[in-house]
Design an enzyme around this catalytic site. Structure first.
Site, mmCIF file in Angstrom:
data_model
loop_
_atom_site.group_PDB
_atom_site.id
_atom_site.type_symbol
_atom_site.label_atom_id
_atom_site.label_comp_id
_atom_site.label_asym_id
_atom_site.label_seq_id
_atom_site.Cartn_x
_atom_site.Cartn_y
_atom_site.Cartn_z
ATOM 1 N N THR A 34 10.849 -9.206 16.411
ATOM 2 C CA THR A 34 11.673 -10.421 16.355
ATOM 3 C C THR A 34 10.923 -11.564 15.695
ATOM 4 O O THR A 34 11.536 -12.497 15.184
ATOM 5 C CB THR A 34 12.072 -10.879 17.778
ATOM 6 O OG1 THR A 34 10.877 -11.012 18.558
ATOM 7 C CG2 THR A 34 13.014 -9.888 18.438
ATOM 8 N N ASP A 35 9.578 -11.517 15.727
ATOM 9 C CA ASP A 35 8.825 -12.736 15.341
ATOM 10 C C ASP A 35 9.054 -13.144 13.890
ATOM 11 O O ASP A 35 9.421 -14.292 13.619
ATOM 12 C CB ASP A 35 7.326 -12.645 15.709
ATOM 13 C CG ASP A 35 6.548 -11.487 15.119
ATOM 14 O OD1 ASP A 35 7.162 -10.670 14.400
ATOM 15 O OD2 ASP A 35 5.315 -11.421 15.359
ATOM 16 N N ASP A 172 0.966 -11.944 17.776
ATOM 17 C CA ASP A 172 -0.361 -11.545 18.264
ATOM 18 C C ASP A 172 -1.292 -12.749 18.392
ATOM 19 O O ASP A 172 -1.995 -12.913 19.389
ATOM 20 C CB ASP A 172 -0.994 -10.517 17.305
ATOM 21 C CG ASP A 172 -0.058 -9.351 16.995
ATOM 22 O OD1 ASP A 172 0.913 -9.167 17.735
ATOM 23 O OD2 ASP A 172 -0.318 -8.648 16.007
HETATM 24 C C1 GLA Z 1 2.786 -6.243 15.181
HETATM 25 C C2 GLA Z 1 2.744 -7.556 14.411
HETATM 26 C C3 GLA Z 1 3.516 -8.646 15.143
HETATM 27 C C4 GLA Z 1 4.931 -8.180 15.503
HETATM 28 C C5 GLA Z 1 4.898 -6.797 16.162
HETATM 29 C C6 GLA Z 1 6.270 -6.209 16.357
HETATM 30 O O1 GLA Z 1 2.102 -6.362 16.387
HETATM 31 O O2 GLA Z 1 1.414 -7.954 14.209
HETATM 32 O O3 GLA Z 1 3.556 -9.824 14.381
HETATM 33 O O4 GLA Z 1 5.765 -8.190 14.362
HETATM 34 O O5 GLA Z 1 4.133 -5.863 15.391
HETATM 35 O O6 GLA Z 1 7.012 -6.975 17.233
#
Ligand code: GLA
Length: 381
Positions: A34-35, A172
């Site tokens: 979603t980010d 993250d």
């Molecule tokens: C990885 C990416 C995050 C996010 C997730 C999925 O961890 O680094 O930014 O997009 O995947 O939600």
């Protein structure tokens, strides 16, 4: 970890670190992919992470060492360029100081650097974000400043996108930066805006690390990113987060079935994040757990970023007493499953799941008990 860091710093650089910082790894609680679509997501900083020590040098050299690598990676201060091959790990700290400098934060000219970690590599617990945050905090402090948390987090994402070259969102880095013990971090990625939501007491996490990783995982992540952008354009919105499930339904005529599935996952996840926050605030932990498992089901069927190994673990965990819910955590295509459990969680239950997995796939997953932790911090050297 701090004593190990100091010990290794002395043996590699022959002196003491002047500044030490730590930053936690993270669990993606709910809000999958979603980010970068402008949506919301919940994550938890965990009690494992990366520790970084730095000490100033007067000759302008930057010497990066890591407990995981044998060789020191060295560079000067002029126009930093990304490292390649086995030295590429140093792009996280180097990219971080480049991004901080671009954001107007003072950084030291020359320094000795060392990182140690107790995050299992490849489990999808964001050791790279933890390395960025700890490096940024430590290097800025060495230059005499402590940047605002939002600046640090945005610089870390910028480094990852533009220096390392991964098109990730802000999840993250934000969780590693804004984590709080006993809480989840809620991110509205459009602002971005950050807040914390208490996690009901008596709960904890188990991570089942499969040690599997799709050979094309980076390419598949970028492909999902592209598909989401394509779906948003076809639906006539800037970001998929501009739609709720009813809005998506109303506009979906003419959208290819594949893109509709991708969009349904993202839009559905954003609703599940909101439902999860409401459930947690009301103490309805069973409902929150069910939403986690529903999120995994949507990954499996709509976003197609799960694998048979992850699906097997989620299925086994979903029928294990003491488990509220389970799902893949992070980008997907391998890595780990996380389970939200009632503490104390019977070790025999985790063992039963691990043994069933081993029987089916011929290799045991690692089982890791983790709890929530505070975000990145400076430590006394
Ligand atoms: C990885 C990416 C995050 C996010 C997730 C999925 O961890 O680094 O930014 O997009 O995947 O939600």
């Amino acid at each position: 970890m701090k004593s190990e860091l100091r010990h290794r710093f002395r043996s590699v650089h022959g002196r003491e670190p002047a500044v030490i910082a730590r930053a936690p790894g993270r669990i993606e609680f709910i809000g999958n992919h979603t980010d970068y679509n402008g949506g919301t997501v919940l994550g938890a900083a965990i009690d494992r992470g990366v520790w970084v020590g730095v000490a100033p040098r007067v000759d302008g050299r930057r010497r990066f060492a890591s407990a995981a690598m044998t060789e020191v990676v060295e560079t000067g201060t002029d126009a930093p360029r990304p490292f390649a091959g086995k030295d590429a790990w140093a792009n996280y700290p180097l990219g971080m100081i480049v991004s901080l400098a671009a954001a107007g934060v003072a950084i030291p000219a020359g320094f000795d650097f060392l990182a140690v970690s107790d995050l299992p590599p490849g489990a999808g617990l964001s050791s790279s974000a933890a390395l960025e945050l700890a490096s940024g905090l430590a290097c800025a402090r060495l230059a005499g400043v402590e940047p605002p948390r939002g600046t640090l987090v945005r610089a870390a994402r910028h480094a990852e996108n533009h220096f390392v070259g991964v098109p990730c969102g802000i999840l993250d880095q934000a969780v590693s930066g804004f984590g709080r013990r006993g809480h989840l971090v809620h991110i509205d990625c459009r602002g971005p805006d950050f807040m914390t939501v208490p996690l009901p007491p008596g709960t904890g996490f188990r991570i089942f690390n499969t040690h599997t990783r799709h050979a094309l995982v980076d390419g598949l992540y970028a492909e999902r990113h592209r598909e989401c952008g394509e779906a948003a354009r076809a639906l006539g919105v800037a970001l998929l987060a501009d739609l709720d499930p009813a809005g998506l339904k109303a506009r979906s005529r003419g959208l290819s079935e594949g893109l509709l599935r991708r969009a349904s996952h993202v839009v559905g996840e954003i609703s599940r994040v909101a439902a999860c926050v409401a459930a947690l605030r009301a103490g309805r932990i069973d409902d929150a757990g069910r939403l986690l498992t529903a999120s995994h089901e949507s990954s499996r069927t709509c976003f197609e970023n799960s694998t048979p190994e992850l699906d097997f673990l989620v299925e086994e965990l979903a029928r294990t007493p003491g488990v509220f819910g389970a799902r893949l955590t992070g980008g997907g295509f391998g890595g780990a499953v996380m389970a939200l459990v009632a503490e104390p969680f019977a070790p025999e239950s985790a063992e039963r799941v691990a043994a069933a997995y081993a029987e089916r796939f011929g290799a045991r997953p690692d089982v890791l008990a983790v709890s929530t932790a505070d975000g990145a911090s400076l430590e006394t050297p």
